[in-house]
Design an enzyme around this catalytic site. Structure first.
Site, PDB file in Angstrom:
ATOM      1  N   LEU A 134      52.167  35.432  35.143  1.00 22.15           N
ATOM      2  CA  LEU A 134      51.028  35.300  33.957  1.00 22.15           C
ATOM      3  C   LEU A 134      49.869  35.567  34.568  1.00 22.15           C
ATOM      4  O   LEU A 134      49.416  35.751  35.806  1.00 22.15           O
ATOM      5  CB  LEU A 134      50.991  33.739  34.159  1.00 22.15           C
ATOM      6  CG  LEU A 134      52.241  32.673  33.494  1.00 22.15           C
ATOM      7  CD1 LEU A 134      51.911  31.276  33.774  1.00 22.15           C
ATOM      8  CD2 LEU A 134      52.258  33.118  32.111  1.00 22.15           C
ATOM      9  N   ASP A 135      48.946  36.218  33.698  1.00 24.33           N
ATOM     10  CA  ASP A 135      47.657  36.837  33.822  1.00 24.33           C
ATOM     11  C   ASP A 135      46.737  35.853  34.791  1.00 24.33           C
ATOM     12  O   ASP A 135      46.841  34.519  34.516  1.00 24.33           O
ATOM     13  CB  ASP A 135      46.748  37.104  32.738  1.00 24.33           C
ATOM     14  CG  ASP A 135      47.492  38.620  32.063  1.00 24.33           C
ATOM     15  OD1 ASP A 135      48.305  39.066  32.852  1.00 24.33           O
ATOM     16  OD2 ASP A 135      47.271  38.588  30.763  1.00 24.33           O
ATOM     17  N   TYR A 136      45.903  36.254  35.476  1.00 23.37           N
ATOM     18  CA  TYR A 136      45.065  35.491  36.363  1.00 23.37           C
ATOM     19  C   TYR A 136      44.278  34.506  35.704  1.00 23.37           C
ATOM     20  O   TYR A 136      44.249  33.096  36.009  1.00 23.37           O
ATOM     21  CB  TYR A 136      43.962  36.229  36.943  1.00 23.37           C
ATOM     22  CG  TYR A 136      42.755  35.691  37.680  1.00 23.37           C
ATOM     23  CD1 TYR A 136      43.036  35.196  38.930  1.00 23.37           C
ATOM     24  CD2 TYR A 136      41.840  35.644  37.093  1.00 23.37           C
ATOM     25  CE1 TYR A 136      41.874  34.464  39.770  1.00 23.37           C
ATOM     26  CE2 TYR A 136      40.539  35.080  37.730  1.00 23.37           C
ATOM     27  CZ  TYR A 136      40.699  34.551  39.111  1.00 23.37           C
ATOM     28  OH  TYR A 136      39.773  33.735  39.729  1.00 23.37           O
TER      29      TYR A 136
END
Length: 286
Positions: A134-136
């Site tokens: 998952l993106d930051y």
């Protein structure tokens, strides 16, 4: 070179490529890309012979990982996680926005899993590993493998698109009620279905939409790029945005809400949902 770690192959019915099997079996090189690099550098041997990326391994084989320099054990990142599901094979945890899943940084989800999850009692137990990203700035559900076989099986489920993921986002601007976005990303097919759940007027953004998103592929930044491309970027996105429509200080309004799949070992249906974060509910009270 000296031997860093040794692994005895157990509990596999049919031969499997080394670079697929070896994901998660070594503490010092836990990722698929890391294993591939180690094989290419000649740091992996199977039954005493230097391995290649084409080799298949079978039950009873002995895999050795060599090191050419001292590897220091990283300290654990002390960060409590919410665990929504866990058994001996896998776990599903909640990743808050503003934290990396893995990488070279100390403060990652990957570096806090062993203190938040129970050690598997199975013979091929390994250090827990995230099996997707998952993106930051994205919050939501993250799937974790706890055994070598589980990490392999879960990666295969993702490759076969047998794990369904549902996201919610708040998008900017007037938007059609539902649709499909079929636009390539970096010359690879990318497909997203969307449905607008609710829309409110906004003095600054004209309209804000609570959107349910179902990706059929898993390209990097797919949902963010797709919504931006159709003219409805996600609120709080500082990479894909329209001029003068950046929201600062609240983070990205993108949330991975549901994971659904057939458990690869128990065969039960796993369907886990995490409610929307508070910042979503301030705009769209549930």
């Amino acid at each position: 070179m000296k031997i860093s770690e040794t692994h005895n192959v157990k509990n596999i019915a049919t031969p499997i490529r080394l670079q697929e099997y070896a994901v998660g079996i070594f503490k010092t090189i836990p990722t698929k890309s890391g294993i591939k690099k180690a094989i290419k550098k000649g740091l992996v041997k199977v039954n005493g012979k230097t391995a290649t990326t084409a080799i298949y391994i079978k039950e009873g084989d002995i895999i050795e990982l060599f090191q050419i320099e001292e590897i220091f054990k990283k300290k654990q990142f002390n960060f409590p996680l919410e665990v929504l599901y866990e058994d001996d094979y896998l776990a599903i945890i909640y990743k808050p926005s503003g934290i990396l899943v893995n990488g070279n940084s100390f403060a990652t989800i990957d570096n806090t899993l062993t203190q938040n999850l129970q050690k598997s009692t199975l013979a091929d137990a390994t250090r827990p590993r995230p099996v997707h990203r998952l993106d930051y700035p994205t919050s939501g559900l993250l799937l974790i493998g706890k055994t070598t076989a589980s990490i392999i099986k879960l990666n295969q489920l993702f490759e076969k698109k047998q794990i369904q993921k549902t996201y919610f986002a708040i998008s900017i601007g007037e938007m059609q009620k539902n649709g499909e976005i079929n636009l390539p990303i970096e010359d690879k097919n990318a497909f997203t279905s969307f449905k607008v759940i609710e829309t409110v007027e906004s003095p600054r953004f004209d309209y804000l939409n609570l959107v349910k998103l179902t990706p059929k592929t898993g390209r990097k930044h797919q949902l963010r790029k797709h919504l931006f491309t159709i003219g409805n970027p996600i609120l709080g996105d500082k990479e894909y945005f329209l001029e003068d429509l950046i929201l600062n200080g609240k983070g990205l309004f993108l949330h991975a809400s549901t994971l659904s799949f057939i458990h690869p070992f128990t065969k039960e249906t796993i369907n886990i949902t995490k409610e929307l974060p508070k910042k979503f509910k301030k705009i769209f009270p549930q």
